[in-house]
Design a protein around this motif. Structure first.
Motif, PDB file in Angstrom:
ATOM      1  N   VAL A 144      43.539  -0.997  75.088  1.00 58.91           N
ATOM      2  CA  VAL A 144      43.196  -1.887  76.197  1.00 58.91           C
ATOM      3  C   VAL A 144      41.708  -1.810  76.532  1.00 58.91           C
ATOM      4  CG1 VAL A 144      45.493  -1.780  77.257  1.00 58.91           C
ATOM      5  CG2 VAL A 144      43.716  -0.204  78.031  1.00 58.91           C
ATOM      6  N   GLN A 145      41.227  -2.887  77.099  1.00 57.91           N
ATOM      7  CA  GLN A 145      39.886  -2.925  77.673  1.00 57.91           C
ATOM      8  C   GLN A 145      40.061  -2.813  79.185  1.00 57.91           C
ATOM      9  OE1 GLN A 145      37.397  -6.293  76.124  1.00 57.91           O
ATOM     10  NE2 GLN A 145      39.390  -6.924  75.330  1.00 57.91           N
ATOM     11  N   VAL A 146      39.166  -2.102  79.830  1.00 59.19           N
ATOM     12  CA  VAL A 146      39.234  -1.932  81.279  1.00 59.19           C
ATOM     13  C   VAL A 146      38.002  -2.595  81.892  1.00 59.19           C
ATOM     14  CG1 VAL A 146      39.317  -0.268  83.174  1.00 59.19           C
ATOM     15  CG2 VAL A 146      40.507   0.231  81.019  1.00 59.19           C
ATOM     16  N   ALA A 147      38.247  -3.476  82.852  1.00 60.71           N
ATOM     17  CA  ALA A 147      37.146  -4.199  83.489  1.00 60.71           C
ATOM     18  C   ALA A 147      36.313  -3.286  84.371  1.00 60.71           C
ATOM     19  CB  ALA A 147      37.690  -5.346  84.336  1.00 60.71           C
ATOM     20  N   GLU A 148      35.027  -3.556  84.413  1.00 61.41           N
ATOM     21  CA  GLU A 148      34.161  -2.885  85.374  1.00 61.41           C
ATOM     22  C   GLU A 148      34.686  -3.223  86.772  1.00 61.41           C
ATOM     23  OE1 GLU A 148      30.437  -4.663  84.295  1.00 61.41           O
ATOM     24  OE2 GLU A 148      30.321  -3.519  82.432  1.00 61.41           O
ATOM     25  N   PRO A 149      34.562  -2.332  87.729  1.00 57.53           N
ATOM     26  CA  PRO A 149      35.162  -2.543  89.057  1.00 57.53           C
ATOM     27  C   PRO A 149      34.341  -3.481  89.948  1.00 57.53           C
ATOM     28  CG  PRO A 149      34.069  -0.432  89.002  1.00 57.53           C
ATOM     29  CD  PRO A 149      33.962  -0.998  87.602  1.00 57.53           C
ATOM     30  N   ILE A 150      34.290  -4.752  89.556  1.00 58.12           N
ATOM     31  CA  ILE A 150      33.506  -5.731  90.308  1.00 58.12           C
ATOM     32  C   ILE A 150      34.378  -6.763  91.022  1.00 58.12           C
ATOM     33  CG2 ILE A 150      31.500  -5.471  88.805  1.00 58.12           C
ATOM     34  CD1 ILE A 150      32.295  -8.178  87.518  1.00 58.12           C
ATOM     35  N   PHE A 151      35.691  -6.691  90.815  1.00 58.07           N
ATOM     36  CA  PHE A 151      36.578  -7.711  91.363  1.00 58.07           C
ATOM     37  C   PHE A 151      37.280  -7.242  92.627  1.00 58.07           C
ATOM     38  CE2 PHE A 151      36.365  -8.599  86.793  1.00 58.07           C
ATOM     39  CZ  PHE A 151      35.855  -9.886  86.847  1.00 58.07           C
ATOM     40  N   ARG A 152      37.467  -8.182  93.543  1.00 58.15           N
ATOM     41  CA  ARG A 152      38.220  -7.938  94.774  1.00 58.15           C
ATOM     42  C   ARG A 152      39.500  -8.760  94.740  1.00 58.15           C
ATOM     43  NH1 ARG A 152      34.119  -9.752  99.173  1.00 58.15           N
ATOM     44  NH2 ARG A 152      35.992  -9.617 100.444  1.00 58.15           N
ATOM     45  N   ASP A 153      40.505  -8.296  95.467  1.00 61.14           N
ATOM     46  CA  ASP A 153      41.773  -9.005  95.562  1.00 61.14           C
ATOM     47  C   ASP A 153      41.730 -10.017  96.688  1.00 61.14           C
ATOM     48  OD1 ASP A 153      43.461  -7.645  93.574  1.00 61.14           O
ATOM     49  OD2 ASP A 153      43.114  -5.882  94.816  1.00 61.14           O
ATOM     50  N   GLU A 175      36.902 -24.858  77.341  1.00 64.19           N
ATOM     51  CA  GLU A 175      38.160 -24.153  77.515  1.00 64.19           C
ATOM     52  C   GLU A 175      38.661 -23.596  76.190  1.00 64.19           C
ATOM     53  OE1 GLU A 175      41.474 -26.661  78.751  1.00 64.19           O
ATOM     54  OE2 GLU A 175      40.382 -28.400  78.070  1.00 64.19           O
ATOM     55  N   ASP A 176      39.553 -22.613  76.310  1.00 59.98           N
ATOM     56  CA  ASP A 176      40.198 -21.997  75.145  1.00 59.98           C
ATOM     57  C   ASP A 176      39.194 -21.409  74.165  1.00 59.98           C
ATOM     58  OD1 ASP A 176      42.749 -22.650  76.153  1.00 59.98           O
ATOM     59  OD2 ASP A 176      42.609 -24.664  75.289  1.00 59.98           O
ATOM     60  N   LEU A 177      38.263 -20.609  74.689  1.00 58.20           N
ATOM     61  CA  LEU A 177      37.330 -19.901  73.831  1.00 58.20           C
ATOM     62  C   LEU A 177      37.222 -18.462  74.324  1.00 58.20           C
ATOM     63  CD1 LEU A 177      33.677 -20.832  74.727  1.00 58.20           C
ATOM     64  CD2 LEU A 177      35.603 -21.526  76.107  1.00 58.20           C
ATOM     65  N   THR A 178      36.653 -17.602  73.516  1.00 50.04           N
ATOM     66  CA  THR A 178      36.468 -16.206  73.898  1.00 50.04           C
ATOM     67  C   THR A 178      35.406 -16.120  74.983  1.00 50.04           C
ATOM     68  OG1 THR A 178      37.089 -15.477  71.684  1.00 50.04           O
ATOM     69  CG2 THR A 178      35.846 -13.915  73.039  1.00 50.04           C
ATOM     70  N   VAL A 179      35.721 -15.372  76.049  1.00 46.21           N
ATOM     71  CA  VAL A 179      34.768 -15.164  77.136  1.00 46.21           C
ATOM     72  C   VAL A 179      34.502 -13.670  77.280  1.00 46.21           C
ATOM     73  CG1 VAL A 179      35.397 -17.280  78.367  1.00 46.21           C
ATOM     74  CG2 VAL A 179      36.588 -15.148  78.911  1.00 46.21           C
ATOM     75  N   SER A 180      33.295 -13.337  77.744  1.00 50.03           N
ATOM     76  CA  SER A 180      32.906 -11.931  77.926  1.00 50.03           C
ATOM     77  C   SER A 180      32.223 -11.748  79.264  1.00 50.03           C
ATOM     78  CB  SER A 180      31.958 -11.489  76.810  1.00 50.03           C
ATOM     79  OG  SER A 180      32.607 -11.528  75.557  1.00 50.03           O
ATOM     80  N   PHE A 181      32.730 -10.799  80.055  1.00 50.67           N
ATOM     81  CA  PHE A 181      32.139 -10.424  81.335  1.00 50.67           C
ATOM     82  C   PHE A 181      32.779  -9.129  81.801  1.00 50.67           C
ATOM     83  CE2 PHE A 181      35.549 -13.497  82.193  1.00 50.67           C
ATOM     84  CZ  PHE A 181      36.386 -12.749  83.028  1.00 50.67           C
ATOM     85  N   ALA A 182      32.111  -8.425  82.685  1.00 53.39           N
ATOM     86  CA  ALA A 182      32.627  -7.188  83.299  1.00 53.39           C
ATOM     87  C   ALA A 182      33.113  -6.161  82.273  1.00 53.39           C
ATOM     88  CB  ALA A 182      33.741  -7.518  84.290  1.00 53.39           C
ATOM     89  N   GLY A 183      32.456  -6.124  81.122  1.00 50.76           N
ATOM     90  CA  GLY A 183      32.849  -5.173  80.087  1.00 50.76           C
ATOM     91  C   GLY A 183      34.064  -5.596  79.292  1.00 50.76           C
ATOM     92  N   LEU A 184      34.535  -6.815  79.484  1.00 53.00           N
ATOM     93  CA  LEU A 184      35.706  -7.339  78.787  1.00 53.00           C
ATOM     94  C   LEU A 184      35.300  -8.422  77.811  1.00 53.00           C
ATOM     95  CD1 LEU A 184      38.025  -7.967  81.880  1.00 53.00           C
ATOM     96  CD2 LEU A 184      38.139  -6.006  80.315  1.00 53.00           C
ATOM     97  N   THR A 185      36.058  -8.557  76.742  1.00 45.29           N
ATOM     98  CA  THR A 185      35.999  -9.712  75.861  1.00 45.29           C
ATOM     99  C   THR A 185      37.430 -10.226  75.788  1.00 45.29           C
ATOM    100  OG1 THR A 185      34.122  -8.855  74.625  1.00 45.29           O
ATOM    101  CG2 THR A 185      35.446 -10.547  73.545  1.00 45.29           C
ATOM    102  N   ILE A 186      37.650 -11.431  76.314  1.00 45.46           N
ATOM    103  CA  ILE A 186      39.002 -11.967  76.434  1.00 45.46           C
ATOM    104  C   ILE A 186      39.142 -13.197  75.552  1.00 45.46           C
ATOM    105  CG2 ILE A 186      40.747 -12.875  78.026  1.00 45.46           C
ATOM    106  CD1 ILE A 186      39.198 -11.439  80.303  1.00 45.46           C
ATOM    107  N   VAL A 187      40.063 -13.124  74.614  1.00 47.23           N
ATOM    108  CA  VAL A 187      40.372 -14.266  73.758  1.00 47.23           C
ATOM    109  C   VAL A 187      41.559 -15.008  74.369  1.00 47.23           C
ATOM    110  CG1 VAL A 187      39.509 -13.103  71.676  1.00 47.23           C
ATOM    111  CG2 VAL A 187      41.926 -12.973  72.248  1.00 47.23           C
ATOM    112  N   PRO A 188      41.661 -16.307  74.133  1.00 51.45           N
ATOM    113  CA  PRO A 188      42.824 -17.036  74.638  1.00 51.45           C
ATOM    114  C   PRO A 188      44.113 -16.377  74.145  1.00 51.45           C
ATOM    115  CG  PRO A 188      41.194 -18.572  73.801  1.00 51.45           C
ATOM    116  CD  PRO A 188      40.738 -17.185  73.406  1.00 51.45           C
ATOM    117  N   GLY A 189      45.062 -16.191  75.048  1.00 52.50           N
ATOM    118  CA  GLY A 189      46.335 -15.566  74.697  1.00 52.50           C
ATOM    119  C   GLY A 189      46.375 -14.063  74.868  1.00 52.50           C
ATOM    120  N   ALA A 190      45.218 -13.412  75.059  1.00 49.31           N
ATOM    121  CA  ALA A 190      45.216 -11.966  75.324  1.00 49.31           C
ATOM    122  C   ALA A 190      45.973 -11.722  76.628  1.00 49.31           C
ATOM    123  CB  ALA A 190      43.792 -11.449  75.441  1.00 49.31           C
TER     124      ALA A 190
END
Length: 161
Positions: A16-25, A127-142
């Protein structure tokens, strides 16, 4: 499925990839998970609305808004669409607005901050492309898993621990 991002991070350390702690709920659901539908845009939420108008089927809308702190990409009307159309959650690398109302809606929403200004409506983005932010790389469907402790991402669905 019941899960905790802490347990998933411990059990699947190398998977797993773990996001940097920049997000709030902000949403009414603190824990949510599902396969990612990805968007990349900047200060224009036209694609966010278009996506949330479609059946969510338990997916997580991942919005790479470039980390902009100059306007909101999600508000209460889009939160309502997410609930109505069966989205599990929304992860925004950027801002949201109408946070008091979003907190009452039965959808998970994580973002960096709030901002009262609405976004542009020019229809610019991808839309439907790989995005990268907060230490994550997220592909569609991940698979995106989010709770009060953070966000983890896996290439495939994980078993609860």
């Amino acid at each position: 499925m019941s899960f905790a991002t802490t347990d998933l991070s411990d059990k699947y350390t190398h998977a797993v990839q773990v996001a940097e702690p920049i997000f709030r709920d902000f949403g009414g659901k603190l824990a949510f998970h599902g396969p990612a539908k990805t968007l990349k845009l900047f200060e224009d939420n036209t694609l966010v609305r278009a996506s949330l108008e479609q059946p969510g089927e338990g997916r997580v809308l991942v919005v790479d808004g470039g980390g902009s702190m100059r306007c909101a990409l999600v508000g209460d009307q889009l939160g309502e669409l997410a609930v109505k159309n069966g989205w599990a959650g929304i992860l925004v690398y950027g801002c949201i607005r109408d946070s008091a109302v979003i907190a009452t809606q039965a959808v998970g929403v994580k973002a960096m901050a709030t901002h009262p200004r609405k976004s542009l409506k020019k229809g610019v983005g991808e839309e439907d492309l790989t995005v990268s932010f907060a230490g994550l790389t997220i592909v569609p469907g991940a698979w995106v898993y989010a709770d009060a402790d953070g966000v983890v991402v896996s290439a495939e669905e994980l078993q609860s621990v």
